[in-house]
Design an enzyme around this catalytic site. Structure first.
Site, PDB file in Angstrom:
ATOM      1  N   ASN A  32       0.862  -1.187   0.000  1.00  0.00           N
ATOM      2  CA  ASN A  32       0.000   0.000   0.000  1.00  0.00           C
ATOM      3  C   ASN A  32       0.898   1.236   0.000  1.00  0.00           C
ATOM      4  OD1 ASN A  32      -1.853   1.999   0.296  1.00  0.00           O
ATOM      5  ND2 ASN A  32      -2.645   1.334   2.290  1.00  0.00           N
ATOM      6  N   TRP A  33       1.086   1.789  -1.177  1.00  0.00           N
ATOM      7  CA  TRP A  33       1.979   2.955  -1.307  1.00  0.00           C
ATOM      8  C   TRP A  33       1.336   4.243  -0.781  1.00  0.00           C
ATOM      9  CZ3 TRP A  33       4.670   2.793  -6.838  1.00  0.00           C
ATOM     10  CH2 TRP A  33       5.520   1.674  -6.886  1.00  0.00           C
ATOM     11  N   LYS A  34       0.047   4.181  -0.475  1.00  0.00           N
ATOM     12  CA  LYS A  34      -0.675   5.392  -0.017  1.00  0.00           C
ATOM     13  C   LYS A  34      -0.437   6.554  -0.998  1.00  0.00           C
ATOM     14  CE  LYS A  34      -0.675   3.523   4.596  1.00  0.00           C
ATOM     15  NZ  LYS A  34      -0.647   3.701   6.031  1.00  0.00           N
ATOM     16  N   HIS A  60     -10.051   1.067   4.215  1.00  0.00           N
ATOM     17  CA  HIS A  60      -8.818   1.337   4.966  1.00  0.00           C
ATOM     18  C   HIS A  60      -9.125   2.371   6.047  1.00  0.00           C
ATOM     19  CE1 HIS A  60      -4.795   2.659   5.983  1.00  0.00           C
ATOM     20  NE2 HIS A  60      -4.349   1.525   5.444  1.00  0.00           N
ATOM     21  N   GLU A 106      -6.058  -4.531  10.409  1.00  0.00           N
ATOM     22  CA  GLU A 106      -5.089  -3.449  10.601  1.00  0.00           C
ATOM     23  C   GLU A 106      -5.488  -2.620  11.815  1.00  0.00           C
ATOM     24  OE1 GLU A 106      -2.773  -2.333   6.784  1.00  0.00           O
ATOM     25  OE2 GLU A 106      -4.573  -1.122   6.851  1.00  0.00           O
ATOM     26  N   GLY A 146       1.732   2.956  11.175  1.00  0.00           N
ATOM     27  CA  GLY A 146       2.651   4.096  11.155  1.00  0.00           C
ATOM     28  C   GLY A 146       3.447   4.262  12.443  1.00  0.00           C
ATOM     29  N   SER A 178       2.684  -1.492  10.611  1.00  0.00           N
ATOM     30  CA  SER A 178       4.099  -1.481  10.987  1.00  0.00           C
ATOM     31  C   SER A 178       4.816  -2.817  10.771  1.00  0.00           C
ATOM     32  CB  SER A 178       4.255  -1.003  12.432  1.00  0.00           C
ATOM     33  OG  SER A 178       3.684   0.288  12.571  1.00  0.00           O
TER      34      SER A 178
END
Ligand code: 13P
Length: 250
Positions: free
Chosen positions: A9-11, A95, A166, A172, A212
């Site tokens: 997931n490159w966001k 998400h 998640e 993060g 993470s």
């Protein structure tokens, strides 16, 4: 058992098309590794065409979201038919970063239906904001699953679905969830899915973990019983992404 799954997931990264091209090209060096597992890359929509060309043959294109209707007139929306035209095979849906912008379980449910209808695999994300001693996070997850899967009642649709757990408090951060806590949650999610779809269908739904994940914790998290990972930051570092893939392959 089916192959382990790794979804990048490159966001909203990297910040330019040139950098997205270079990041996706750098993955090519390890194409044979990514082919041993099921690899998906979810870049920003604007970079899809380039990334899709660069990952051809060893990874699949994914989207970070999907619109719940279409084709039609929805200014700004990226509808399922447009995603399909890029070759998107899987959509991350619900998400926590989209839920934080106001996306409800009801909207998530509509998006899952739209993905299934257009032949795109939905990856439903669930996760509690925080944990407390009383274990209210289990009820929270049950509710998210129940409401988000409202539109998926048929057992054959359940077979086309993936779930990502998640926990929002672990995204993060410097540290992921404790593997023992993850293991307990996976058992709980499996039980809720069994209540919704029945044992046979529930057993076939892959459970992915995100929050993470990095090369130092991936083995312990894998041992907790997940079928794959959904890394954010680590997916932007070719070496870290490669090392996570290697752990999934072993
Ligand atoms: P990090 O791996 O950066 O914590 O992000 C996880 C995530 O949100 C993936 O969807």
């Amino acid at each position: 058992m089916s192959k382990p799954i790794l979804i990048a997931n490159w966001k909203n990264h990297p910040e330019s098309l040139a950098k997205a091209a270079s990041l996706s090209l750098s993955l090519k060096k390890n194409a044979s590794l990514y082919k041993q597992i099921t690899t998906f890359i979810a870049p920003p929509v604007a970079f899809m065409e380039t990334v899709s060309k660069n990952i051809k043959g060893f990874a699949n294109l994914a989207s970070q979201d999907i619109f719940f209707a279409g084709p039609g007139t929805y200014t700004g929306a990226v509808t399922p038919d447009i995603l399909k035209s890029f070759g998107v095979k899987l959509s991350i849906i619900g998400h926590s970063e989209r839920r934080a912008l106001g996306e409800t379980n009801e909207v998530v449910s509509e998006k899952i239906k739209a993905a299934l209808k257009s032949g795109i695999t939905p990856l439903l994300c669930v996760g509690e904001l925080e944990r407390d001693e009383g274990g209210t996070h289990f009820e929270f997850i049950r509710e998210q699953l129940r409401l988000s899967l409202e539109g998926v009642r048929r057992k054959d649709d359940a077979g086309k679905l993936l779930i990502a757990y998640e926990p929002v408090w672990a995204i993060g951060k410097a540290k992921a969830i404790d593997p023992e806590d993850l293991s307990q949650m996976l058992i709980f999610i499996k039980k809720v899915l069994t209540d919704i779809f029945g044992r046979e269908a529930a057993d076939k739904i892959p459970l992915i973990y995100g929050g993470s994940v990095d090369p130092t914790n991936a083995q312990a998290l894998l041992d907790a019983g997940v079928d794959g990972f959904l890394p954010g930051r680590a997916s932007l570092d070719p070496k870290a992404f490669h090392d996570i893939a290697n752990i999934l392959c072993a």
